[in-house]
Design an enzyme around this catalytic site. Structure first.
Site, short mmCIF file in Angstrom:
data_model
loop_
_atom_site.label_atom_id
_atom_site.label_comp_id
_atom_site.label_asym_id
_atom_site.label_seq_id
_atom_site.Cartn_x
_atom_site.Cartn_y
_atom_site.Cartn_z
N PHE A 132 -53.38 -9.13 -95.66
CA PHE A 132 -52.71 -9.96 -94.76
C PHE A 132 -52.95 -9.29 -93.29
O PHE A 132 -52.57 -8.33 -93.05
CB PHE A 132 -51.29 -10.39 -94.82
CG PHE A 132 -50.55 -11.12 -93.90
CD1 PHE A 132 -50.65 -12.61 -94.02
CD2 PHE A 132 -49.82 -10.79 -92.69
CE1 PHE A 132 -49.95 -13.61 -93.11
CE2 PHE A 132 -49.17 -11.59 -91.92
CZ PHE A 132 -49.62 -12.76 -91.88
N ASP A 217 -55.56 -1.73 -90.77
CA ASP A 217 -54.52 -2.56 -90.28
C ASP A 217 -53.25 -1.90 -90.82
O ASP A 217 -52.79 -2.19 -91.76
CB ASP A 217 -54.46 -3.99 -90.90
CG ASP A 217 -53.38 -5.08 -90.26
OD1 ASP A 217 -52.41 -4.34 -89.80
OD2 ASP A 217 -53.39 -6.13 -90.42
N LYS A 246 -45.44 -4.22 -84.88
CA LYS A 246 -44.02 -4.28 -85.60
C LYS A 246 -43.31 -3.09 -85.05
O LYS A 246 -42.54 -3.39 -83.96
CB LYS A 246 -44.41 -4.11 -87.00
CG LYS A 246 -44.93 -5.55 -87.64
CD LYS A 246 -44.34 -5.92 -89.12
CE LYS A 246 -44.72 -7.22 -89.47
NZ LYS A 246 -45.87 -7.44 -90.24
C1 LIG Z 1 -47.21 -8.75 -89.92
C2 LIG Z 1 -48.20 -8.38 -90.01
C3 LIG Z 1 -49.40 -8.80 -89.28
C4 LIG Z 1 -49.17 -9.92 -88.18
O1 LIG Z 1 -48.16 -9.22 -87.20
P1 LIG Z 1 -47.53 -10.34 -86.17
O2 LIG Z 1 -46.71 -9.40 -85.13
O3 LIG Z 1 -46.70 -11.06 -86.76
O4 LIG Z 1 -48.63 -11.18 -85.52
C5 LIG Z 1 -50.89 -8.23 -89.19
N1 LIG Z 1 -51.11 -7.53 -90.28
C6 LIG Z 1 -49.99 -7.04 -91.16
C7 LIG Z 1 -50.59 -6.01 -92.16
C8 LIG Z 1 -48.79 -7.36 -91.23
O5 LIG Z 1 -47.96 -7.12 -91.77
#
Ligand SMILES: *Cc1c(COP(=O)(O)O)cnc(C)c1O
Length: 387
Positions: A132, A217, A246
């Site tokens: 994701f 990521d 985050k």
């Molecule tokens: C939450 C998340 C995103 C997206 O972050 P947003 O601030 O909601 O755009 C991207 N990659 C990972 C692994 C995530 O957990």
């Protein structure tokens, strides 16, 4: 309670399935609803609240910065931004030298995609199944689950998905036009799946051999969540681009793409109005200081062992597997997780799903052992016991 729920229902789109709970206050790992009922928050703002709700250092830093300067676009230098960048680069893997600041995880991934295409002059990306990466066009195209993409096509061309933690399948997907491999180190939304040390070592070597960039990521797995500052530190894995967001600014919106010397974004072709704003940067400095001073990584490591140790002493009837790295925890059930999330909430514990069958816990890393013990007891109480 119902008044605020009705207002949101009337005026906001239903893009999130919501729970009938109005949260108004939080400290550390606890939150309170509008009627004063207390909850232990293992949702943690989907992994934002690592240093705890309303962390005092962050609150003070925001207050002080708010009186000095709140906005300052990146066309000017700024004292607080400069100090934040120095701090950020002091905690990220040593090979990373420069950063681009933005406001969210998806924006960090978008920047990584653009930087990778520009740097390599190649077009394709390989990402992982169950991965994701966000909700905007580029990051959504990088996201495997077709449910996220299907009503919004055409997606951005050039993305291929391969099974996670399977090096041969990944290698087979590489072509002369592969710009980058984009992976989570621990898949969050996909159900808490942890990549193996061998896998990551082989991926890094493949990238070096084929002149492919490795983008990690760590939007969810970063900031001490897994027991190290970043999950890649568990594997001595050095990405070319590290995507963060985050928890990086203690709860204030912030995203960052931290890059090795290979990455050369062009002047004038990427930007963000709010990126690197002094308010978020002040919060970010305070958040990183807190992580370092409180050895939050070690806390996450110890507390993760403690919590999962409690659960593993118990025999559950419907648990397929318990997976965790630090305090990034998934309990995979043999059935749907939703009814158990409701039961936990009734018992004062907020947790969340990761896919249909996984119960996910991302508590603030400052959570006390007493509270973790309470959560473990409630999990044992609501899940059926074996025979
Ligand atoms: C939450 C998340 C995103 C997206 O972050 P947003 O601030 O909601 O755009 C991207 N990659 C990972 C692994 C995530 O957990």
């Amino acid at each position: 309670m119902t008044h605020f729920i009705e207002l949101e229902k009337a005026y906001e789109f239903d893009v999130y399935p919501k729970r009938d709970l109005v949260l108004v206050r939080g400290i550390g790992a606890k939150v309170w609803d509008v009627d004063g009922k207390e909850y232990i928050d293992c949702v943690g703002g989907h992994g934002v609240a690592n240093i705890g709700h309303c962390n005092e250092k962050v609150v003070a830093a925001i207050e002080e910065q708010a009186r000095k300067l709140i906005s300052c676009s990146m066309t000017f230098y700024n004292d607080t931004r400069a100090r934040f960048l120095e701090k950020l680069l002091s905690i990220t893997p040593k090979n990373l030298k420069r950063a681009f600041l933005c406001n969210s995880g998806t924006e960090a991934v978008e920047a990584a995609i653009k930087f990778a295409r520009f740097t390599t002059k190649k077009k394709e990306f390989i990402t992982a199944m169950r991965g994701f990466h966000g909700r905007t066009m580029g990051s959504m195209s990088a996201t495997f689950n077709p449910e996220y993409r299907k009503d919004f096509e055409p997606t951005v061309p050039g993305f291929k998905y391969v099974p996670f933690n399977n090096f041969d399948k990944l290698k087979d997907a590489v072509t002369d036009d592969t710009a980058a491999i984009l992976l989570e180190v621990v898949q969050g939304e996909g159900g808490i799946h942890i990549g193996g040390a061998d896998y990551f070592m082989q991926v890094r070597r493949l990238c070096d051999e084929k002149n492919i960039l490795l983008i990690l990521d760590e939007v969810q797995s970063g900031c001490c969540r897994t027991g190290k500052m970043f999950a890649c530190n568990h594997f001595d894995l050095e990405p070319d681009i590290l995507c963060l967001a985050k928890a990086i600014a203690g709860g204030v919106p912030m995203g960052a793409v931290v890059c090795s010397e290979k990455i050369q974004p062009p002047m004038g072709k990427h930007g963000s109005t709010f990126g690197g704003n002094p308010l978020a940067c002040a919060a970010g400095i305070a958040a990183i200081d807190f992580m370092l001073e409180s050895k939050l990584d070690e806390q996450a490591q110890d507390k993760g062992e403690f919590f999962v140790g409690k659960l593993k002493q118990h025999k559950f009837a419907n648990v397929r597997e318990i997976r965790h790295l630090g305090l990034m925890i998934g309990i995979e059930l043999k059935e749907k997780s939703q009814p158990y999330l409701v039961k936990l909430m009734e018992q004062g514990v907020l947790a969340m799903p990761a896919g249909a069958t996984v119960l996910r816990f991302l508590p603030p890393l400052v959570i006390t052992r007493e509270d973790l013990d309470f959560v473990a007891r409630k999990v044992i109480e609501v899940l059926p016991a074996a025979g």
